[in-house]
Design a protein around this motif. Sequence first.
Motif, short mmCIF file in Angstrom:
data_model
loop_
_atom_site.label_atom_id
_atom_site.label_comp_id
_atom_site.label_asym_id
_atom_site.label_seq_id
_atom_site.Cartn_x
_atom_site.Cartn_y
_atom_site.Cartn_z
N UNK A 58 -20.39 -19.88 4.99
CA UNK A 58 -21.47 -20.80 4.64
C UNK A 58 -21.80 -20.71 3.15
N UNK A 59 -21.85 -19.49 2.63
CA UNK A 59 -22.13 -19.29 1.21
C UNK A 59 -21.07 -19.98 0.35
N UNK A 60 -19.81 -19.80 0.69
CA UNK A 60 -18.73 -20.42 -0.09
C UNK A 60 -18.84 -21.94 -0.07
N UNK A 61 -19.15 -22.50 1.10
CA UNK A 61 -19.26 -23.96 1.21
C UNK A 61 -20.45 -24.49 0.42
N UNK A 62 -21.58 -23.83 0.53
CA UNK A 62 -22.78 -24.31 -0.16
C UNK A 62 -22.66 -24.11 -1.67
N UNK A 63 -22.02 -23.02 -2.10
CA UNK A 63 -21.80 -22.81 -3.53
C UNK A 63 -20.94 -23.93 -4.10
N UNK A 64 -19.91 -24.32 -3.35
CA UNK A 64 -19.07 -25.43 -3.79
C UNK A 64 -19.87 -26.73 -3.84
N UNK A 65 -20.78 -26.92 -2.89
CA UNK A 65 -21.64 -28.11 -2.90
C UNK A 65 -22.49 -28.17 -4.17
N UNK A 66 -22.83 -27.00 -4.71
CA UNK A 66 -23.67 -26.92 -5.90
C UNK A 66 -22.86 -26.91 -7.18
N UNK A 67 -21.58 -27.31 -7.08
CA UNK A 67 -20.68 -27.47 -8.24
C UNK A 67 -20.16 -26.15 -8.79
N UNK A 68 -20.31 -25.06 -8.05
CA UNK A 68 -19.63 -23.82 -8.42
C UNK A 68 -18.21 -23.88 -7.85
N UNK A 69 -17.27 -23.24 -8.53
CA UNK A 69 -15.95 -23.03 -7.94
C UNK A 69 -15.96 -21.64 -7.32
N UNK A 70 -15.15 -21.46 -6.28
CA UNK A 70 -15.22 -20.22 -5.53
C UNK A 70 -13.82 -19.69 -5.22
N UNK A 71 -13.75 -18.38 -5.07
CA UNK A 71 -12.51 -17.73 -4.63
C UNK A 71 -12.90 -16.48 -3.87
N UNK A 72 -12.11 -16.13 -2.88
CA UNK A 72 -12.37 -14.93 -2.09
C UNK A 72 -11.21 -13.96 -2.24
#
Length: 230
Positions: A58-72
Amino acid sequence: MPTRLDDNRAAREAILGRVRKALGKTGDRGAARAEAEAYVAAHAQGPRPSIPEDPVLRFLARAADMASSVERLADRRDVPAAVVRYVDALLLPPQLAEQKSHRGVCWPEFADLDWAGAGLDIAVRPTAGDDRLGITGAYCGIAETGTLVVLSGADTPTATTLLPDTHIAVVRADRIVAGMEDAFALIRGELGSLPRAINMISGPSRTGDIEQTIVLGAHGPFRVHIIVVG
């Protein structure tokens, strides 16, 4: 001689006295004060949305919604290589592309990582204001909103999250909580009291003041990249 603090307290009591008089509240207010203090100390929570799935997802999806790029990542030692991949993949306008840099600063907690081996020139110090890349940790993440929580402190200089064009934040998967209420409960439980400042970062800096058009990087980083480890 009365101090400015004494003057402030006197002014506050005068204002509250007028409020009590207007409300008809007279006599000993000790019981009411104790009840109010007990309510505040209980940290009561209102209705909250449920988060049925894994809070990390959920955090990864919402961070992407807020225009952050993400990687795990599975291993913290892979962070330098992930930073290189991210910087190399940046698609910048021509006037900025030549300024793409593998130099930057990081918090002390990442001093042990092999930055040089990954081809990065990362200094372990607070930003001086002209660094283009800032690498920080995070106290925790909030799954509900994709928000990073950063606490002020000697080893967590918050300017590194604000001044560089690109902010890369590393957060542990086991430090991602469901909601803001859980973040504050974690702070109280681990630290006992609130630090001087709590910064909550939900994506890059942005504004829509001019013609309601969203512009990134108005008051802080143009880019926020989040690496979740674990």
